[in-house]
Every structure is written in C-alpha cells, then in structure tokens.
Design an enzyme around this catalytic site. Structure first.
Site, PDB file in Angstrom:
ATOM      1  N   ASP A 197       5.267 -28.129 -84.127  1.00  0.00           N
ATOM      2  CA  ASP A 197       4.592 -28.766 -83.004  1.00  0.00           C
ATOM      3  C   ASP A 197       3.837 -30.012 -83.454  1.00  0.00           C
ATOM      4  OD1 ASP A 197       3.464 -28.540 -80.152  1.00  0.00           O
ATOM      5  OD2 ASP A 197       1.649 -28.637 -81.387  1.00  0.00           O
ATOM      6  N   GLU A 237      14.825 -21.264 -99.276  1.00  0.00           N
ATOM      7  CA  GLU A 237      14.795 -20.016-100.043  1.00  0.00           C
ATOM      8  C   GLU A 237      15.316 -18.843 -99.222  1.00  0.00           C
ATOM      9  OE1 GLU A 237      11.013 -19.079-101.748  1.00  0.00           O
ATOM     10  OE2 GLU A 237      10.583 -21.168-102.274  1.00  0.00           O
TER      11      GLU A 237
END
Length: 534
Positions: free
Chosen positions: A203, A258
């Site tokens: 955001d 990851e």
C-alpha cells in the site's frame, strides 16, 4: 510448441475483499474473517485464481485498518489469528491464492514503535519515524501537504519536534531510510509468509521514503483541475516516489523469493505514475507487478484511454507486469462512474468482459461481479475521514465500501443481523447473490462464464496484445500466443459502429453480448462486445 510454464500470478485474476463489508458473522455490523471463510465456496465458484484481502490487522481504525498498530495481529473486530489460519487453509483447499495488504509507509500513532519513538530524541527507536525541528518562527519544517488535507506535519510536545504524516496525523510516517526499520518491516512480512500467504499488495509504497533535505514541493498550476485539498496544489516530488525506494523493494523481493512464486504488487499513486511503476517492477529483483490507477478515477471509458493504458505494458516481461482494476475500496464503482442509463447490467457485462481481456492481472472488486452501483451515502452516515473532512468536494470512499448484498429478503440484504457500519445500497438487494444465482442471464453468471473463458485461454492470460484502428468508440484488441489468437471487440459508445475490414472476424465466438451482434453485417450495437478465437 507449447508456452513455457508461467508463475501462478502472471495473468491470474484476483478478487478484492474489503473485509469490513463482506459478511458479518458475529452481529456487530462489521464484516469479519469468518465471514470471508464462510463465503469461500462462493468465491471459488466465480473461477478467480485468488483473493486479495484489504487490511485486517490490529488498528484503532482511524483509517479503517490502514493505520496499523500491530502488523502481526488480527484486529478483534475481524477475529483472531486462528481465524486467519482457518481462512488461509480453506482457501488453499479450494485452490485459491491469498494476497494480503502490507502498509510500509506509516503506522498508527498507537503502534508500540511510535509510542517509544515519541518519548525522547535519544531512545532506541528515536529515528524510526520522520521527526524534524520547527522553523525559527515555529512553523512546520517545510510546505508538504497531507493527502487528507492540511500540513503533513503535527507538533509533538514531548520531543519538541514535528512528526511527518502523508495521510492522517494518526498515521505517522515511518523512516524507511533507516535499515533497522526496513529489517523490522521485513520481519513482519516473514511472519505472514511463514503462515503461507501467496503475496502482498504494498500500500502507498511510493510514499515510503522522503527527501532527506526536506526541500519544499513546487506549486502545481490548478488550471483545468479539480481541487479539493491543499495536497492538490503541489507537485509531490520530495515526499513521494523517491529514488531510494527501489533499493528497499529489492530487499522485499529477495525475501519473498525464499518462498517461491509470490506475487508482490506496488500501489503507486502519483501525478506521473508510469515511470515509478516501471522502476519498481523492472527485471527480476524488484516487485512482480504494479497496480494501475489509470481507470480507477477516470471519468469516462474510451477506446483511446484503454489503448493508451494497455499500450504502456505491451513489451517484454522484463519491463514489468501490470495489474488492472476498474473499481476498488477507494474509487467510485465504475458502472456508476461511466454509465448513466437504463441498461446498467448490460454495461456491467461490458466492463467486466473488458477487464478480463486486458493483458496483466485483472482485479475484480467485491460486488463488481454483480454489477453493483455506487451508493450515495448521506453526510450523517459517512465514515470515511477524507470524505468528512472535504465534504462535499471530494468523491469520498464510503459509497464503494457499502455491505455486500447476499439475499434480497433478508435483513440488510443478508450482510448482518444488525444495522451495518454503512448502509446497504437501496438497489443492492435486487442485485444480490441470491437473486443473480438463480438467473442464468445475470451479470454474476455472465462473469463466471467469462472467467472460465479467460482461464482456458493462454492468449488472454499471458499473451501479447496489439490493436486494430477503427471508429472512435470501437476498441479492437488482438491477444496472441503460440497456441492461439483471440480477437476482442468492444463498442464503448452509445451509438452503433461499423467494424472495419482490417479487423479479422474469423473464428469461434467465445463470448458476446447476447445475440445482438451481426458479424456478417460487421456492425456492433451500443455497449456490446464479442470475443473470437481462431
């Protein structure tokens, strides 16, 4: 030759849920996580690839969840962390991905980090927020203005300094230049990734950093523009879209990588967003996508606008990937903004079809699959702080945040057993899920069919796009990949149009507006479309 395997998010359709307004299961007038879980079968029936859930984190709700007081906690109004875990597991059981908001530019003033930071100028978190001494005459450090009105600075007597806030004073600006702040934010992201979320919407991420020299923003000539607040009178070159932001985004991408394929989409609201969006998504070390505002506040829908916007994202994948929305929790609903006639369901089919034919990630806002209209919320019922502060000059956000209608005959259209936090739209019970489920020709069932078409079409999901010239109101898009070619024609105007000979109409009709289009005569009535595969 088949297309190479694509990451799940490329071309995926997401369904945005504003949790306060989806379904209230505990009778407090506010939607909750259990409400979303209860309706996952409905969401799965739409045929979307995943959901994006607007903030549900612990918050004093000054800006309805975008003022976070604990990034790793669920606000009690929405439920508990266990409720979220159940939602996530059940969504994954339906094959739905789950994307959540992350708010990295600011926190609530009730966050523990800010509580500590404001105590003194030498505590461990003293530099976690943006603090600045006043000018010699006591006025704020510079001329920066807040989005919701007024100066972007508030005086704090404890530190004898101003703190910065790009939005409400209750949303102090994080100092994301500080590596310790970055580490803390990445730690909260890891918390949700460990739970199994499939991505983040970042955001207001272009607000995350500021000019450390605190230079004044230059003025912006108001001629020809609608001015509702002082923020509109500046070019915000020093308090947003700073060149240091991409370095932090590379850290975000390194973390999400990851966990495999994770969708990270940047919300970039600015005067000239395209260069920033490209910068934030370029290559494979930054975010995977950028969230376009090109249509969210557009007063009209035209073929020229679509060609210009989509045409900005027609190159290689390395330039970045767009995400598109016609409506959301901050913008007036598109069927009301772009059309004022008697055939709104027909227009809703047109806009939903267009959204689902764009190259990128279409994001359907809750109720868009029903053709919901914008609600005129009276002043005394407003909840949005921006709308209240700038009434009546601002568009306001409450009219797009009203409760989702589930059943026509139920109290409050089945959203809640008590008076909801915002009123149900007066025409929304007749547009409810229960009503439209039973109608094979409804906007809802039409949208389901369109989603099925897109899901089965490699060209629509991730193919290239080009355009064919024609009449002003006619949009002709050609979506291609090695496996197929799909021609998409949309008459976005109020008058019939002729289809030019340059548009190839060979192929199988995948979808169209009823049976009103005479392809042999090469004419299209107003607000109609046809999608052909060859």
């Amino acid at each position: 030759m088949s297309q190479p395997e694509q990451p799940w998010w490329r071309g995926a359709v997401l369904y945005q849920i504003y949790p306060r307004s989806y379904l209230d299961t505990n009778g407090d007038g506010v939607g909750d996580l259990q409400g979303i879980t209860r309706k996952l079968d409905y969401i799965a029936s739409l045929g979307v690839d995943g959901i994006w859930i607007s903030p549900f984190f612990a918050s004093p709700m000054k800006d309805f969840g975008y003022d976070v007081s604990d990034y790793c906690a669920v606000d009690s109004v929405f439920g508990t962390l266990d409720d979220f875990d159940r939602l996530l597991n059940r969504a994954h059981g339906y094959g739905l991905k789950v994307v959540i908001d992350q708010v990295y530019a600011h926190t609530s003033d009730q966050h523990a980090w800010f509580t500590e930071s404001r105590q003194s100028r030498d505590n461990p978190k003293a530099d976690w927020y943006v603090w600045k001494d006043p000018k010699p005459d006591g006025t704020p450090p510079n001329n920066w203005q807040a989005v919701f009105g007024g100066a972007a600075w508030t005086w704090d007597a404890r530190r004898q300094q101003y703190f910065m806030h790009n939005f409400l004073p209750e949303q102090p600006q994080l100092n994301v230049h500080n590596p310790d702040v970055q580490d803390a934010l990445l730690g909260t992201a890891r918390f949700w990734l460990d739970k199994g979320v499939d991505g983040f919407r970042l955001d207001a991420i272009n607000f995350a950093m500021h000019d450390q020299a605190f230079q004044d923003n230059p003025p912006w000539d108001p001629t020809g523009r609608t001015i509702t607040r002082p923020f509109d009178l500046q070019r915000r070159v020093y308090n947003q879209s700073r060149p240091e932001v991409p370095g932090f985004l590379e850290r975000v991408r390194k973390l999400t990588d990851e966990y495999g394929d994770r969708y990270t989409v940047a919300e970039v609201a600015s005067d000239d967003p395209l260069p920033t969006m490209r910068t934030y998504t370029r290559g494979d070390k930054r975010l995977t996508a950028a969230y376009s505002f090109d249509f969210l506040y557009a007063p009209t829908l035209t073929a020229k606008r679509v060609r210009r916007s989509q045409g900005n994202w027609v190159g290689s994948i390395e330039e970045g990937w767009p995400s598109w929305a016609f409506s959301n929790h901050d913008a007036p609903r598109c069927v009301s903004r772009w059309y004022d006639g008697a055939e709104r369901p027909r227009f809703a089919r047109l806009t939903n079809a267009l959204l689902l034919c764009l190259r990128g990630n279409p994001i359907l806002y809750q109720g868009e699959e029903l053709g919901l209209t914008q609600v005129d919320v009276p002043f005394e019922a407003l909840q949005d702080p921006e709308a209240i502060a700038n009434w009546p000059r601002t568009l306001g956000r409450d009219g797009a945040r009203t409760p989702m209608p589930w059943k026509r005959a139920a109290p409050h259209a089945g959203f809640s057993s008590v008076e909801p936090w915002l009123p149900v739209g007066p025409d929304h019970p007749d547009l409810s899920v229960g009503v439209q489920d039973e109608d094979p020709d409804s906007v809802l069932n039409f949208t389901r069919k369109l989603l099925e078409v897109r899901r089965g079409s490699p060209a629509l999901r991730w193919g290239d796009v080009e355009f064919v010239d024609g009449p002003v109101s006619l949009l002709t898009m050609i979506r291609t990949c090695e496996e197929e070619t799909v021609t998409c024609l949309f008459n976005l105007g109020a008058e019939p149009v002729e289809i030019p000979e340059s548009a190839d109409l060979c192929g199988t009709v995948l979808s169209q507006t009823g049976s009103t289009i005479d392809l042999q005569a090469r004419t299209m009535p107003p607000y109609t479309f046809v999608i052909l595969r060859r």
